[in-house]
Write a protein that holds these residues in place. Structure first.
Motif, PDB file in Angstrom:
ATOM      1  N   LYS A 189       0.840  -1.181   0.291  1.00  0.00           N
ATOM      2  CA  LYS A 189       0.020   0.075  -0.099  1.00  0.00           C
ATOM      3  C   LYS A 189       0.887   1.272   0.075  1.00  0.00           C
ATOM      4  O   LYS A 189       0.401   2.228   0.420  1.00  0.00           O
ATOM      5  CB  LYS A 189      -0.989  -0.262   1.325  1.00  0.00           C
ATOM      6  N   LEU A 190       2.039   1.265  -0.750  1.00  0.00           N
ATOM      7  CA  LEU A 190       3.177   2.430  -0.628  1.00  0.00           C
ATOM      8  C   LEU A 190       2.256   3.519  -1.313  1.00  0.00           C
ATOM      9  O   LEU A 190       2.360   4.376  -0.887  1.00  0.00           O
ATOM     10  CB  LEU A 190       4.416   1.979  -1.339  1.00  0.00           C
ATOM     11  N   GLY A 191       1.656   3.253  -2.510  1.00  0.00           N
ATOM     12  CA  GLY A 191       1.150   4.319  -3.130  1.00  0.00           C
ATOM     13  C   GLY A 191       0.190   5.098  -2.608  1.00  0.00           C
ATOM     14  O   GLY A 191      -0.085   6.273  -2.684  1.00  0.00           O
ATOM     15  N   TYR A 192      -0.729   4.226  -2.015  1.00  0.00           N
ATOM     16  CA  TYR A 192      -1.772   4.657  -0.930  1.00  0.00           C
ATOM     17  C   TYR A 192      -1.186   5.581   0.083  1.00  0.00           C
ATOM     18  O   TYR A 192      -1.849   6.898   0.353  1.00  0.00           O
ATOM     19  CB  TYR A 192      -2.674   3.744  -0.376  1.00  0.00           C
ATOM     20  N   THR A 193      -0.252   5.270   0.862  1.00  0.00           N
ATOM     21  CA  THR A 193       0.307   5.954   1.890  1.00  0.00           C
ATOM     22  C   THR A 193       1.036   7.183   1.213  1.00  0.00           C
ATOM     23  O   THR A 193       0.859   8.210   2.149  1.00  0.00           O
ATOM     24  CB  THR A 193       1.583   4.988   2.706  1.00  0.00           C
ATOM     25  N   ILE A 194       1.811   7.318   0.248  1.00  0.00           N
ATOM     26  CA  ILE A 194       2.214   8.571  -0.206  1.00  0.00           C
ATOM     27  C   ILE A 194       1.141   9.546  -0.741  1.00  0.00           C
ATOM     28  O   ILE A 194       1.563  10.604  -0.332  1.00  0.00           O
ATOM     29  CB  ILE A 194       3.208   8.066  -1.455  1.00  0.00           C
ATOM     30  N   ARG A 195       0.144   8.975  -1.293  1.00  0.00           N
ATOM     31  CA  ARG A 195      -0.942   9.889  -1.727  1.00  0.00           C
ATOM     32  C   ARG A 195      -1.456  10.636  -0.476  1.00  0.00           C
ATOM     33  O   ARG A 195      -2.082  11.803  -0.535  1.00  0.00           O
ATOM     34  CB  ARG A 195      -2.021   9.080  -2.531  1.00  0.00           C
ATOM     35  N   ARG A 196      -1.491   9.793   0.676  1.00  0.00           N
ATOM     36  CA  ARG A 196      -2.277  10.348   1.943  1.00  0.00           C
ATOM     37  C   ARG A 196      -1.164  11.394   2.581  1.00  0.00           C
ATOM     38  O   ARG A 196      -1.551  12.415   3.242  1.00  0.00           O
ATOM     39  CB  ARG A 196      -2.396   9.361   3.098  1.00  0.00           C
ATOM     40  N   LEU A 197      -0.009  11.425   2.359  1.00  0.00           N
ATOM     41  CA  LEU A 197       0.792  12.219   2.923  1.00  0.00           C
ATOM     42  C   LEU A 197       0.848  13.702   1.889  1.00  0.00           C
ATOM     43  O   LEU A 197       0.312  13.659   0.916  1.00  0.00           O
ATOM     44  CB  LEU A 197       2.410  11.781   2.719  1.00  0.00           C
ATOM     45  N   GLN A 198       1.255  14.890   2.681  1.00  0.00           N
ATOM     46  CA  GLN A 198       1.096  16.111   2.124  1.00  0.00           C
ATOM     47  C   GLN A 198       2.481  16.475   1.462  1.00  0.00           C
ATOM     48  O   GLN A 198       3.205  17.162   1.710  1.00  0.00           O
ATOM     49  CB  GLN A 198       0.730  17.142   3.132  1.00  0.00           C
ATOM     50  N   ILE A 199       2.914  15.538   0.236  1.00  0.00           N
ATOM     51  CA  ILE A 199       3.900  15.785  -0.447  1.00  0.00           C
ATOM     52  C   ILE A 199       3.331  15.781  -1.988  1.00  0.00           C
ATOM     53  O   ILE A 199       2.660  14.741  -2.514  1.00  0.00           O
ATOM     54  CB  ILE A 199       5.096  14.621  -0.102  1.00  0.00           C
ATOM     55  N   SER A 200       4.016  16.451  -2.635  1.00  0.00           N
ATOM     56  CA  SER A 200       3.868  16.649  -4.181  1.00  0.00           C
ATOM     57  C   SER A 200       4.270  15.301  -4.924  1.00  0.00           C
ATOM     58  O   SER A 200       5.020  14.734  -4.340  1.00  0.00           O
ATOM     59  CB  SER A 200       4.283  17.987  -4.821  1.00  0.00           C
ATOM     60  N   GLU A 201       3.545  14.977  -6.146  1.00  0.00           N
ATOM     61  CA  GLU A 201       4.130  14.336  -7.122  1.00  0.00           C
ATOM     62  C   GLU A 201       5.614  14.512  -7.353  1.00  0.00           C
ATOM     63  O   GLU A 201       6.340  13.332  -7.527  1.00  0.00           O
ATOM     64  CB  GLU A 201       3.286  14.170  -8.292  1.00  0.00           C
ATOM     65  N   ARG A 202       5.971  15.690  -7.569  1.00  0.00           N
ATOM     66  CA  ARG A 202       7.334  15.977  -8.069  1.00  0.00           C
ATOM     67  C   ARG A 202       8.361  15.675  -6.820  1.00  0.00           C
ATOM     68  O   ARG A 202       9.310  15.083  -7.144  1.00  0.00           O
ATOM     69  CB  ARG A 202       7.349  17.440  -8.111  1.00  0.00           C
ATOM     70  N   GLY A 203       7.682  15.921  -5.417  1.00  0.00           N
ATOM     71  CA  GLY A 203       8.619  15.424  -4.547  1.00  0.00           C
ATOM     72  C   GLY A 203       8.922  13.902  -4.390  1.00  0.00           C
ATOM     73  O   GLY A 203      10.118  13.586  -3.876  1.00  0.00           O
ATOM     74  N   VAL A 204       7.915  13.192  -4.589  1.00  0.00           N
ATOM     75  CA  VAL A 204       7.977  12.005  -4.548  1.00  0.00           C
ATOM     76  C   VAL A 204       8.838  11.357  -5.524  1.00  0.00           C
ATOM     77  O   VAL A 204       9.667  10.439  -5.572  1.00  0.00           O
ATOM     78  CB  VAL A 204       6.591  11.158  -4.623  1.00  0.00           C
ATOM     79  N   PHE A 205       8.808  11.861  -6.853  1.00  0.00           N
ATOM     80  CA  PHE A 205       9.611  11.535  -8.069  1.00  0.00           C
ATOM     81  C   PHE A 205      10.956  11.774  -7.716  1.00  0.00           C
ATOM     82  O   PHE A 205      11.963  11.155  -8.090  1.00  0.00           O
ATOM     83  CB  PHE A 205       9.093  12.191  -9.447  1.00  0.00           C
ATOM     84  N   LEU A 206      11.215  12.912  -7.064  1.00  0.00           N
ATOM     85  CA  LEU A 206      12.691  13.396  -6.765  1.00  0.00           C
ATOM     86  C   LEU A 206      13.317  12.511  -5.679  1.00  0.00           C
ATOM     87  O   LEU A 206      14.375  12.017  -5.858  1.00  0.00           O
ATOM     88  CB  LEU A 206      12.648  14.844  -6.310  1.00  0.00           C
ATOM     89  N   TRP A 207      12.575  12.167  -4.582  1.00  0.00           N
ATOM     90  CA  TRP A 207      13.101  11.175  -3.628  1.00  0.00           C
ATOM     91  C   TRP A 207      13.164   9.952  -4.158  1.00  0.00           C
ATOM     92  O   TRP A 207      14.078   9.121  -3.701  1.00  0.00           O
ATOM     93  CB  TRP A 207      12.083  11.196  -2.397  1.00  0.00           C
ATOM     94  N   GLN A 208      12.383   9.233  -4.988  1.00  0.00           N
ATOM     95  CA  GLN A 208      12.478   7.925  -5.601  1.00  0.00           C
ATOM     96  C   GLN A 208      13.764   7.891  -6.373  1.00  0.00           C
ATOM     97  O   GLN A 208      14.365   7.038  -6.630  1.00  0.00           O
ATOM     98  CB  GLN A 208      11.109   7.550  -6.362  1.00  0.00           C
ATOM     99  N   SER A 209      14.017   9.036  -7.294  1.00  0.00           N
ATOM    100  CA  SER A 209      15.041   9.078  -8.300  1.00  0.00           C
ATOM    101  C   SER A 209      16.473   9.046  -7.190  1.00  0.00           C
ATOM    102  O   SER A 209      17.396   8.119  -7.610  1.00  0.00           O
ATOM    103  CB  SER A 209      14.899  10.372  -8.879  1.00  0.00           C
ATOM    104  N   VAL A 210      16.383  10.004  -6.319  1.00  0.00           N
ATOM    105  CA  VAL A 210      17.836   9.772  -5.270  1.00  0.00           C
ATOM    106  C   VAL A 210      17.934   8.398  -4.520  1.00  0.00           C
ATOM    107  O   VAL A 210      18.869   7.966  -4.628  1.00  0.00           O
ATOM    108  CB  VAL A 210      17.420  10.811  -4.207  1.00  0.00           C
ATOM    109  N   ASN A 211      16.804   7.955  -4.219  1.00  0.00           N
ATOM    110  CA  ASN A 211      16.965   6.552  -3.731  1.00  0.00           C
ATOM    111  C   ASN A 211      17.521   5.441  -4.751  1.00  0.00           C
ATOM    112  O   ASN A 211      18.348   4.693  -4.523  1.00  0.00           O
ATOM    113  CB  ASN A 211      15.474   6.036  -3.266  1.00  0.00           C
ATOM    114  N   ASN A 212      16.858   5.386  -5.960  1.00  0.00           N
ATOM    115  CA  ASN A 212      17.244   4.648  -7.059  1.00  0.00           C
ATOM    116  C   ASN A 212      18.760   4.771  -7.385  1.00  0.00           C
ATOM    117  O   ASN A 212      19.513   3.730  -7.651  1.00  0.00           O
ATOM    118  CB  ASN A 212      16.318   4.466  -8.262  1.00  0.00           C
TER     119      ASN A 212
END
Length: 129
Positions: free
Chosen positions: A70-93
């Motif tokens: 349910k990672l996608g559901y959890t991230i959508r509930r947080l107050q973080i933009s799609e751009r922020g999620v993309f940047l954090w995922q890029s750094v992680n990868n």
């Protein structure tokens, strides 16, 4: 943090499998090969690293997909933009690939050191080790 937690166990499993396979292949081939160049050239170390890269691509592509977690559901509930999620995922990868590459370099260098320790006749004044 969520993405790192989702990928750390995949990364550890891939690193352990890659290191174990490379050690087994290297020591299996060094029993019959007289020189380091022949031992490295005739082993499947490069193929094992390529398979580890493919496995890491596969593992990282599944993070964030809503197949089993349910990672996608959890991230959508947080107050973080799609751009922020993309940047954090890029750094992680990127960090995951850097860790994989650095472990490969350390394993290769370690194999060279072990080979030189078991075969002292291969060292010369031009040796880097």
């Amino acid at each position: 943090m969520l993405m790192t937690r989702s990928t750390v166990y995949y990364l550890l499993a891939i690193l352990l499998a890659m290191t174990g396979l490379e050690l087994a292949l290297f020591f299996g081939m060094t029993q019959s090969q007289p020189s380091m160049e022949q031992a490295v050239g005739h082993t499947w170390i490069l193929c094992v690293f390529e398979l580890a890269l493919i496995a890491l691509y596969w593992a990282l592509s599944g993070v964030g997909a809503e197949k089993s977690t349910k990672l996608g559901y959890t991230i959508r509930r947080l107050q973080i933009s799609e751009r922020g999620v993309f940047l954090w995922q890029s750094v992680n990868n990127t960090l995951c690939f850097l860790v994989l590459w650095s472990v490969q370099v350390m394993v290769s260098f370690g194999l060279c050191l072990l080979y030189a320790a078991h075969n002292p006749g291969v060292l010369s004044p031009q040796s880097i080790l």
